[in-house]
Design a protein around this motif. Structure first.
Motif, PDB file in Angstrom:
ATOM      1  N   GLY A   1       0.811  -1.211   0.000  1.00  0.00           N
ATOM      2  CA  GLY A   1       0.000   0.000   0.000  1.00  0.00           C
ATOM      3  C   GLY A   1       0.842   1.257   0.000  1.00  0.00           C
ATOM      4  N   GLY A   2       1.911   1.252  -0.817  1.00  0.00           N
ATOM      5  CA  GLY A   2       2.734   2.446  -0.977  1.00  0.00           C
ATOM      6  C   GLY A   2       2.296   3.221  -2.206  1.00  0.00           C
ATOM      7  N   ALA A   3       3.243   3.961  -2.819  1.00  0.00           N
ATOM      8  CA  ALA A   3       2.896   4.835  -3.941  1.00  0.00           C
ATOM      9  C   ALA A   3       2.314   4.059  -5.121  1.00  0.00           C
ATOM     10  CB  ALA A   3       4.128   5.618  -4.373  1.00  0.00           C
ATOM     11  N   ALA A   4       3.010   3.005  -5.561  1.00  0.00           N
ATOM     12  CA  ALA A   4       2.533   2.242  -6.719  1.00  0.00           C
ATOM     13  C   ALA A   4       1.215   1.547  -6.413  1.00  0.00           C
ATOM     14  CB  ALA A   4       3.590   1.225  -7.150  1.00  0.00           C
ATOM     15  N   GLY A   5       1.126   0.943  -5.242  1.00  0.00           N
ATOM     16  CA  GLY A   5      -0.088   0.217  -4.873  1.00  0.00           C
ATOM     17  C   GLY A   5      -1.298   1.121  -4.753  1.00  0.00           C
ATOM     18  N   LEU A   6      -1.121   2.297  -4.142  1.00  0.00           N
ATOM     19  CA  LEU A   6      -2.244   3.225  -3.980  1.00  0.00           C
ATOM     20  C   LEU A   6      -2.657   3.845  -5.312  1.00  0.00           C
ATOM     21  CD1 LEU A   6      -1.345   4.995  -0.617  1.00  0.00           C
ATOM     22  CD2 LEU A   6      -3.258   3.439  -1.058  1.00  0.00           C
ATOM     23  N   ALA A   7      -1.679   4.138  -6.186  1.00  0.00           N
ATOM     24  CA  ALA A   7      -2.020   4.668  -7.504  1.00  0.00           C
ATOM     25  C   ALA A   7      -2.833   3.642  -8.287  1.00  0.00           C
ATOM     26  CB  ALA A   7      -0.754   5.033  -8.268  1.00  0.00           C
TER      27      ALA A   7
ATOM     28  N   GLU B   1       1.246  -0.787   9.557  1.00  0.00           N
ATOM     29  CA  GLU B   1      -0.053  -0.564  10.208  1.00  0.00           C
ATOM     30  C   GLU B   1      -0.892   0.463   9.466  1.00  0.00           C
ATOM     31  OE1 GLU B   1       0.691   0.527  14.226  1.00  0.00           O
ATOM     32  OE2 GLU B   1       1.564  -1.411  14.785  1.00  0.00           O
ATOM     33  N   LYS B   2      -0.223   1.277   8.617  1.00  0.00           N
ATOM     34  CA  LYS B   2      -0.935   2.300   7.861  1.00  0.00           C
ATOM     35  C   LYS B   2      -0.469   2.289   6.415  1.00  0.00           C
ATOM     36  CE  LYS B   2      -1.587   5.505  11.764  1.00  0.00           C
ATOM     37  NZ  LYS B   2      -1.324   6.880  12.265  1.00  0.00           N
ATOM     38  N   LEU B   3      -1.332   2.769   5.522  1.00  0.00           N
ATOM     39  CA  LEU B   3      -0.974   2.903   4.116  1.00  0.00           C
ATOM     40  C   LEU B   3      -0.078   4.119   3.911  1.00  0.00           C
ATOM     41  CD1 LEU B   3      -4.472   2.319   2.451  1.00  0.00           C
ATOM     42  CD2 LEU B   3      -2.657   0.631   2.776  1.00  0.00           C
ATOM     43  N   GLY B   4       0.759   4.053   2.869  1.00  0.00           N
ATOM     44  CA  GLY B   4       1.518   5.225   2.432  1.00  0.00           C
ATOM     45  C   GLY B   4       2.577   5.721   3.384  1.00  0.00           C
ATOM     46  N   ARG B   5       3.092   4.843   4.226  1.00  0.00           N
ATOM     47  CA  ARG B   5       4.048   5.298   5.237  1.00  0.00           C
ATOM     48  C   ARG B   5       5.304   5.902   4.613  1.00  0.00           C
ATOM     49  NH1 ARG B   5       7.036   1.531   9.745  1.00  0.00           N
ATOM     50  NH2 ARG B   5       8.062   3.214  10.882  1.00  0.00           N
ATOM     51  N   LYS B   6       5.798   5.263   3.546  1.00  0.00           N
ATOM     52  CA  LYS B   6       7.030   5.768   2.920  1.00  0.00           C
ATOM     53  C   LYS B   6       6.784   7.061   2.152  1.00  0.00           C
ATOM     54  CE  LYS B   6      11.055   3.987   0.422  1.00  0.00           C
ATOM     55  NZ  LYS B   6      11.634   2.818  -0.293  1.00  0.00           N
ATOM     56  N   ILE B   7       5.574   7.214   1.611  1.00  0.00           N
ATOM     57  CA  ILE B   7       5.238   8.463   0.912  1.00  0.00           C
ATOM     58  C   ILE B   7       5.420   9.649   1.851  1.00  0.00           C
ATOM     59  CG2 ILE B   7       3.400   9.777  -0.219  1.00  0.00           C
ATOM     60  CD1 ILE B   7       2.166   7.129  -1.091  1.00  0.00           C
ATOM     61  N   LEU B   8       5.050   9.473   3.106  1.00  0.00           N
ATOM     62  CA  LEU B   8       5.101  10.568   4.079  1.00  0.00           C
ATOM     63  C   LEU B   8       6.517  11.095   4.282  1.00  0.00           C
ATOM     64  CD1 LEU B   8       2.665   9.128   6.779  1.00  0.00           C
ATOM     65  CD2 LEU B   8       2.163  10.868   5.042  1.00  0.00           C
ATOM     66  N   ALA B   9       7.522  10.242   4.004  1.00  0.00           N
ATOM     67  CA  ALA B   9       8.914  10.647   4.228  1.00  0.00           C
ATOM     68  C   ALA B   9       9.565  11.233   2.983  1.00  0.00           C
ATOM     69  CB  ALA B   9       9.724   9.443   4.705  1.00  0.00           C
ATOM     70  N   THR B  10       8.893  11.170   1.832  1.00  0.00           N
ATOM     71  CA  THR B  10       9.528  11.619   0.593  1.00  0.00           C
ATOM     72  C   THR B  10       9.581  13.142   0.513  1.00  0.00           C
ATOM     73  OG1 THR B  10       7.419  11.568  -0.607  1.00  0.00           O
ATOM     74  CG2 THR B  10       8.760   9.565  -0.647  1.00  0.00           C
TER      75      THR B  10
ATOM     76  N   TYR C   1      10.729   1.929   6.911  1.00  0.00           N
ATOM     77  CA  TYR C   1       9.348   2.177   6.485  1.00  0.00           C
ATOM     78  C   TYR C   1       8.691   0.909   5.953  1.00  0.00           C
ATOM     79  CZ  TYR C   1      10.981   6.951   6.906  1.00  0.00           C
ATOM     80  OH  TYR C   1      11.532   8.118   7.383  1.00  0.00           O
ATOM     81  N   GLY C   2       9.339  -0.241   6.159  1.00  0.00           N
ATOM     82  CA  GLY C   2       8.724  -1.514   5.805  1.00  0.00           C
ATOM     83  C   GLY C   2       9.194  -2.154   4.522  1.00  0.00           C
ATOM     84  N   THR C   3      10.017  -1.441   3.725  1.00  0.00           N
ATOM     85  CA  THR C   3      10.495  -2.004   2.455  1.00  0.00           C
ATOM     86  C   THR C   3      11.801  -2.756   2.698  1.00  0.00           C
ATOM     87  OG1 THR C   3      11.465   0.175   2.012  1.00  0.00           O
ATOM     88  CG2 THR C   3       9.381  -0.364   0.915  1.00  0.00           C
ATOM     89  N   THR C   4      11.678  -4.053   2.905  1.00  0.00           N
ATOM     90  CA  THR C   4      12.842  -4.864   3.275  1.00  0.00           C
ATOM     91  C   THR C   4      13.189  -5.912   2.222  1.00  0.00           C
ATOM     92  OG1 THR C   4      11.352  -6.243   4.595  1.00  0.00           O
ATOM     93  CG2 THR C   4      12.567  -4.524   5.759  1.00  0.00           C
ATOM     94  N   GLY C   5      12.683  -5.734   1.001  1.00  0.00           N
ATOM     95  CA  GLY C   5      13.048  -6.629  -0.086  1.00  0.00           C
ATOM     96  C   GLY C   5      12.338  -7.968  -0.077  1.00  0.00           C
ATOM     97  N   ASP C   6      11.240  -8.082   0.677  1.00  0.00           N
ATOM     98  CA  ASP C   6      10.525  -9.360   0.765  1.00  0.00           C
ATOM     99  C   ASP C   6      10.024  -9.839  -0.600  1.00  0.00           C
ATOM    100  OD1 ASP C   6      10.884  -8.682   3.396  1.00  0.00           O
ATOM    101  OD2 ASP C   6       8.773  -8.282   3.813  1.00  0.00           O
ATOM    102  N   GLY C   7       9.666  -8.903  -1.462  1.00  0.00           N
ATOM    103  CA  GLY C   7       9.080  -9.276  -2.745  1.00  0.00           C
ATOM    104  C   GLY C   7      10.034  -9.988  -3.680  1.00  0.00           C
ATOM    105  N   TYR C   8      11.336  -9.754  -3.523  1.00  0.00           N
ATOM    106  CA  TYR C   8      12.295 -10.374  -4.435  1.00  0.00           C
ATOM    107  C   TYR C   8      12.256 -11.895  -4.334  1.00  0.00           C
ATOM    108  CZ  TYR C   8      14.236  -5.644  -4.738  1.00  0.00           C
ATOM    109  OH  TYR C   8      14.406  -4.297  -4.928  1.00  0.00           O
ATOM    110  N   GLY C   9      12.243 -12.415  -3.122  1.00  0.00           N
ATOM    111  CA  GLY C   9      12.206 -13.858  -2.935  1.00  0.00           C
ATOM    112  C   GLY C   9      10.912 -14.462  -3.458  1.00  0.00           C
TER     113      GLY C   9
END
Length: 372
Positions: A10-16, A34-43, A151-159
């Motif tokens: 639920g970050g930038a790409a997912g919300l768009a 716990e919330k959507l868009g957490r990383k967006i808030l830091a950009t 902010y939760g982006t720990t590379g889980d999707g690669y595996g």
């Protein structure tokens, strides 16, 4: 629970993507935080640099946000921000655009995505496993890269994508500070100076940029320095410490002065018993740079790690994706969006542009399938 589309992230790409789906479709968003868009808030220092006038496709992104009701403004360098100057308003606009057809499941850490047999009726094409099982006909993978894991982006999707057959190119942190040697940086901490930086490999120029250079106790920071980092690379099987020995950064602290003009300035400074950089930069910086104000060569020792990085270099190989629709060329009905793919840009809104653009493309492609 069975959905038409499941968006992982639920970050930038997912919300768009979520904001772009037809309201007739049953959608879910699975978000690790716990919330959507957490990383967006830091950009953008909390202001959210949405896109850049030099970024391909920025007009469509601006049109997308305009349709949602977000007003923007452009700074003198072509960077677009929400008119309010608050990243939180971007998150609010996006979440408010989600209809009743969208289920949001936060604190949901996806562990496995399995492609199911197509001959079983009403089960969906995919099973997503985390704290519960979710089924979907289509999946939009928007889990992000590895940059800024806080902010939760720990590379889980690669595996997960690798288990589905995708190739993951080597990933490393970019758009971050560079640790250096060749000066007493403890004395330079906190100094900022306008200048030009050029990355050298074995003495040969690779790439350069101009802007505000920030000096820290460990080396150099600032946007112009960040933009050099995608080119500081470690070869296959090479140790990072050995690779760094090949790279230097040349700092020009008088970019607006020709060599002749600077020489005339330096002579006047010397007549006063000062260093050549006197009157151009701070006394401490002039003392450290000495005679080399226009070509101060410093040795790269390391690139700052994932926690400090603004973006990820590498990801899913682009030749395994239909870049017009963002559908996987290897796994039908699987779409990829955002930082998880091997597509990067410099600072200034380019990487958020990639996120918005690819999320919207994925949603529109799936919408088109359902509208047939």
């Amino acid at each position: 629970m069975k959905y038409d589309v499941c968006i992982i992230g639920g970050g930038a790409a997912g919300l768009a993507a979520a904001a772009s789906f037809n309201k007739e479709l049953k959608i879910c968003i699975l978000e690790k935080n716990e919330k959507l868009g957490r990383k967006i808030l830091a950009t953008g220092g909390g202001r959210c640099n949405l896109t850049n006038e030099q970024a391909e496709g920025h007009e469509e992104t601006l049109g997308f946000f305009n349709e949602l009701g977000l007003e923007v403004w452009k700074d003198e360098e072509g960077r677009y921000y929400p008119y309010s100057g608050k990243a939180s308003d971007v998150v609010s606009i996006l979440t408010e655009a989600l209809g009743d057809n969208v289920d949001i499941k936060t604190s949901f850490e996806v562990k496995i995505i399995s492609r199911l047999k197509s001959d079983v009726p009403n089960q969906g094409n995919f099973m997503i496993m985390g704290s519960e099982m979710v089924f979907a006909d289509y999946v939009v993978m928007a889990m992000g890269g590895k940059a800024a894991p806080q902010y939760g982006t720990t590379g889980d999707g690669y595996g997960i994508l690798k288990s589905l057959g995708h190739t993951i190119t080597k990933v490393y942190p970019i758009l971050t500070g560079v640790e250096m040697s060749g000066a007493d940086f403890a004395l330079l901490k906190g100094i900022r100076a306008r200048g030009e930086v050029t990355l050298l490999r074995d003495g040969r120029p690779l790439v350069g940029d101009t802007g505000e250079i920030q000096f820290t106790e460990w080396g150099l920071s600032g946007i112009c320095v960040f933009n050099l980092t995608p080119y500081i690379q470690v070869g296959e099987g090479e140790k990072p410490a050995e690779a760094m020995k090949h790279y230097q950064i040349s700092v020009n602290l008088a970019p607006d002065f020709s060599p002749e003009e600077f020489e005339a300035h330096a002579e006047k400074a010397k007549e006063r018993g000062k260093m050549p950089g006197f009157g151009l930069v701070t006394e401490r910086l002039a003392q450290q740079a000495g005679e080399n104000i226009k070509n101060w060569r410093l040795q790269v020792t390391a690139v700052k790690g994932w926690r400090d990085a603004q973006a990820t270099f590498g990801g899913v190989a682009l030749d395994e994706i239909n870049m017009e629709t963002m559908e996987s060329n290897l796994v039908p009905e699987l779409y990829l969006a955002g930082e998880i793919i091997n597509r990067q840009g410099p600072c200034g809104g380019y990487n958020l542009q990639n996120a918005w653009e690819t999320g919207i493309k994925a949603a529109r492609a799936i919408n088109a399938v359902y509208s047939k």
